[in-house]
Scaffold this active site. Structure first.
Site, PDB file in Angstrom:
ATOM      1  CD  GLU A 127       1.955  -1.375  -0.934  1.00  0.00           C
ATOM      2  OE1 GLU A 127       2.542  -1.842  -1.907  1.00  0.00           O
ATOM      3  OE2 GLU A 127       1.525  -2.061  -0.004  1.00  0.00           O
ATOM      4  NE  ARG A 138       0.674  -2.185  -7.134  1.00  0.00           N
ATOM      5  CZ  ARG A 138       0.809  -2.481  -5.850  1.00  0.00           C
ATOM      6  NH1 ARG A 138       0.729  -3.720  -5.429  1.00  0.00           N
ATOM      7  NH2 ARG A 138       1.041  -1.536  -4.981  1.00  0.00           N
ATOM      8  NE  ARG A 142       4.075  -1.135  -4.569  1.00  0.00           N
ATOM      9  CZ  ARG A 142       4.464  -1.640  -5.741  1.00  0.00           C
ATOM     10  NH1 ARG A 142       5.106  -0.879  -6.606  1.00  0.00           N
ATOM     11  NH2 ARG A 142       4.224  -2.891  -6.058  1.00  0.00           N
ATOM     12  CG  HIS A 157       8.510  -4.555  -4.065  1.00  0.00           C
ATOM     13  ND1 HIS A 157       8.313  -5.665  -3.291  1.00  0.00           N
ATOM     14  CD2 HIS A 157       7.298  -4.178  -4.498  1.00  0.00           C
ATOM     15  CE1 HIS A 157       7.031  -5.962  -3.253  1.00  0.00           C
ATOM     16  NE2 HIS A 157       6.383  -5.067  -3.983  1.00  0.00           N
TER      17      HIS A 157
END
Length: 168
Positions: A127, A138, A142, A157
């Protein structure tokens, strides 16, 4: 006194059984999805092999076609050029081996608990954070990489994924 001992033993047995069930669920995330995963993999373009760890590997036997869906994962394709600039920056960092902006979180195992990516053995996926402008943490974006070189994008997410088509 004897009745108290029996109740105690019964409680211990129930706790042991519950612990065993939890351990089995954690040890085999995504169990029971093998039939669904294999149904999404067309045999004409994918070869399945078993690695030393028992996990099934899916290897494309031809170049990805221009369809909107990746035949291996069943996920939609997204062109690298269509990703936000921060995602392209993260791809460059992955290629370079870092350094990553969140070293405690980036390049760590992604467990695929949601079961949206192809089922693989523990440690197959990694990740990486994609910076989200204006976020004070954050953020939700991703990139997930697979040990076979495949890369996936999520902007929400892990609620949804797209397979990244690099070089386009």
């Amino acid at each position: 006194m004897r009745r108290t001992t029996q109740r105690t033993l019964l409680m211990l047995a129930l706790i042991a059984a519950a612990t065993l069930v939890v351990w089995l669920l954690v040890r085999a995330p995504g169990a029971g999805t093998a039939e669904r995963d294999s149904a999404q993999v067309p045999s004409r373009s994918v070869t399945a092999t078993s690695g030393g760890d028992g996990a099934q590997r899916h290897t494309a036997t031809n170049e990805p076609d221009d369809s909107a869906t990746d035949p291996v994962s069943g996920l939609p394709w997204v062109a690298e050029s269509a990703l936000p600039p921060e995602a392209r920056d993260t791809l460059a960092l992955i290629e370079a081996g870092g350094p990553f902006p969140y070293p405690r979180n980036d390049n760590q195992t992604f467990f695929n608990r949601e079961g949206l990516l192809p089922r693989e053995g523990r440690g197959y996926y990694r990740e990486f954070t994609v910076e989200t402008p204006g976020s004070d943490d954050r953020g939700p974006r991703r990139i997930i990489t697979g040990a076979g070189g495949e890369k996936y994008w999520t902007a929400d997410h892990y609620d949804s994924f797209s397979r990244i088509r690099e070089g386009r």
